[in-house]
Design a protein around this motif. Structure first.
Motif, PDB file in Angstrom:
ATOM      1  N   ASP A 166     147.319 110.005  18.475  1.00  0.00           N
ATOM      2  CA  ASP A 166     148.453 109.235  17.947  1.00  0.00           C
ATOM      3  C   ASP A 166     148.127 108.638  16.573  1.00  0.00           C
ATOM      4  N   ASP A 167     147.032 109.129  15.946  1.00  0.00           N
ATOM      5  CA  ASP A 167     146.637 108.681  14.623  1.00  0.00           C
ATOM      6  C   ASP A 167     146.182 107.218  14.605  1.00  0.00           C
ATOM      7  N   CYS A 168     145.709 106.736  15.742  1.00  0.00           N
ATOM      8  CA  CYS A 168     145.157 105.374  15.808  1.00  0.00           C
ATOM      9  C   CYS A 168     143.623 105.481  15.820  1.00  0.00           C
ATOM     10  N   TRP A 169     142.963 104.478  15.245  1.00  0.00           N
ATOM     11  CA  TRP A 169     141.504 104.456  15.296  1.00  0.00           C
ATOM     12  C   TRP A 169     141.033 103.980  16.661  1.00  0.00           C
ATOM     13  N   PHE A 170     139.964 104.586  17.155  1.00  0.00           N
ATOM     14  CA  PHE A 170     139.279 104.007  18.309  1.00  0.00           C
ATOM     15  C   PHE A 170     137.781 104.022  18.033  1.00  0.00           C
ATOM     16  N   TYR A 171     137.094 103.102  18.699  1.00  0.00           N
ATOM     17  CA  TYR A 171     135.678 102.858  18.404  1.00  0.00           C
ATOM     18  C   TYR A 171     134.847 103.083  19.657  1.00  0.00           C
ATOM     19  N   PHE A 172     133.698 103.737  19.461  1.00  0.00           N
ATOM     20  CA  PHE A 172     132.778 103.885  20.598  1.00  0.00           C
ATOM     21  C   PHE A 172     131.355 104.053  20.085  1.00  0.00           C
ATOM     22  N   THR A 173     130.407 103.855  20.979  1.00  0.00           N
ATOM     23  CA  THR A 173     129.009 104.158  20.670  1.00  0.00           C
ATOM     24  C   THR A 173     128.558 105.249  21.613  1.00  0.00           C
ATOM     25  N   TYR A 174     127.597 106.024  21.157  1.00  0.00           N
ATOM     26  CA  TYR A 174     127.036 107.099  21.965  1.00  0.00           C
ATOM     27  C   TYR A 174     125.526 106.975  21.881  1.00  0.00           C
ATOM     28  N   SER A 175     124.871 106.901  23.029  1.00  0.00           N
ATOM     29  CA  SER A 175     123.408 106.834  23.010  1.00  0.00           C
ATOM     30  C   SER A 175     122.847 107.676  24.147  1.00  0.00           C
ATOM     31  N   VAL A 176     121.594 108.087  23.962  1.00  0.00           N
ATOM     32  CA  VAL A 176     120.901 108.892  24.964  1.00  0.00           C
ATOM     33  C   VAL A 176     119.584 108.189  25.269  1.00  0.00           C
ATOM     34  N   ASN A 177     119.317 107.959  26.550  1.00  0.00           N
ATOM     35  CA  ASN A 177     118.059 107.277  26.878  1.00  0.00           C
ATOM     36  C   ASN A 177     116.923 108.275  27.056  1.00  0.00           C
ATOM     37  N   SER A 178     115.737 107.780  27.359  1.00  0.00           N
ATOM     38  CA  SER A 178     114.557 108.649  27.419  1.00  0.00           C
ATOM     39  C   SER A 178     114.639 109.676  28.552  1.00  0.00           C
ATOM     40  N   ASN A 179     115.506 109.441  29.531  1.00  0.00           N
ATOM     41  CA  ASN A 179     115.693 110.433  30.604  1.00  0.00           C
ATOM     42  C   ASN A 179     116.732 111.476  30.226  1.00  0.00           C
ATOM     43  N   GLY A 180     117.258 111.384  29.003  1.00  0.00           N
ATOM     44  CA  GLY A 180     118.267 112.350  28.578  1.00  0.00           C
ATOM     45  C   GLY A 180     119.665 112.025  29.092  1.00  0.00           C
ATOM     46  N   GLU A 181     119.862 110.818  29.641  1.00  0.00           N
ATOM     47  CA  GLU A 181     121.181 110.439  30.141  1.00  0.00           C
ATOM     48  C   GLU A 181     121.979 109.817  29.009  1.00  0.00           C
ATOM     49  N   ALA A 182     123.180 110.329  28.818  1.00  0.00           N
ATOM     50  CA  ALA A 182     124.029 109.839  27.738  1.00  0.00           C
ATOM     51  C   ALA A 182     124.907 108.700  28.252  1.00  0.00           C
ATOM     52  N   SER A 183     125.115 107.717  27.400  1.00  0.00           N
ATOM     53  CA  SER A 183     126.069 106.687  27.772  1.00  0.00           C
ATOM     54  C   SER A 183     126.952 106.335  26.587  1.00  0.00           C
ATOM     55  N   VAL A 184     128.207 106.075  26.922  1.00  0.00           N
ATOM     56  CA  VAL A 184     129.227 105.760  25.931  1.00  0.00           C
ATOM     57  C   VAL A 184     129.776 104.375  26.238  1.00  0.00           C
ATOM     58  N   HIS A 185     129.918 103.570  25.199  1.00  0.00           N
ATOM     59  CA  HIS A 185     130.626 102.296  25.310  1.00  0.00           C
ATOM     60  C   HIS A 185     131.860 102.443  24.443  1.00  0.00           C
TER      61      HIS A 185
END
Length: 153
Positions: free
Chosen positions: A131-150
């Motif tokens: 819809d042409d709106c901005w959204f914000y998130f973070t992407y990180s990967v821990n030492s076990n290779g598990e990704a998490s998004v906030h």
């Protein structure tokens, strides 16, 4: 003989710790292979004698971190974050098949997002939705290779 990294006994090199090979010329030290994210060869290669041998053809460089053809982390994950968080976007129909590879946490404002300085590599993302709106998130990967998004709601 033994390139200064071992002792020659009966014409055979006995290597000092952290060296191997017939002439003790292969370092077992993986420090030169350490990528910026703390992984050996960025998880995209093997460390052989202190040098990365990149096994993923898209990645090059001394620690397999250079990728000319790669989308940034943000662009790569934006469709999945969009469908998981807001139930819209290009992957809306295939979300449950394609986008379950990360743990997702919702936060109510941008200042509640994880900040740099934590041990896991972290990308701060600002992307446009359908819809042409901005959204914000973070992407990180821990030492076990598990990704998490906030993601900001």
């Amino acid at each position: 003989r033994c390139t200064g990294n071992g002792i020659c006994k009966c014409r055979v090199c006995e290597c000092f710790p952290n060296f191997t090979g017939s002439a003790c010329d292969c370092s077992l030290d993986t420090t030169p292979c350490m990528a910026g994210n703390g992984q050996i060869c960025n998880g995209r290669g093997t460390c052989e004698c202190g040098t990365c041998n990149c096994t993923d053809p898209k990645f090059q460089g001394p620690t397999c971190e250079m990728c000319q053809t790669c989308l940034g982390v943000c662009a790569e994950h934006k469709d999945c974050v969009q469908c998981r968080a807001f139930e819209k976007g290009e992957k809306k129909e295939t979300c449950s098949q394609e986008c379950m590879h990360f743990n997702m946490t919702r936060v109510d404002s941008r200042d509640k997002l994880p900040q740099p300085g934590q041990p896991d590599p972290l990308s701060h993302c600002k992307e446009k939705d359908v819809d042409d709106c901005w959204f914000y998130f973070t992407y990180s990967v821990n030492s076990n290779g598990e990704a998490s998004v906030h993601v900001v709601e």
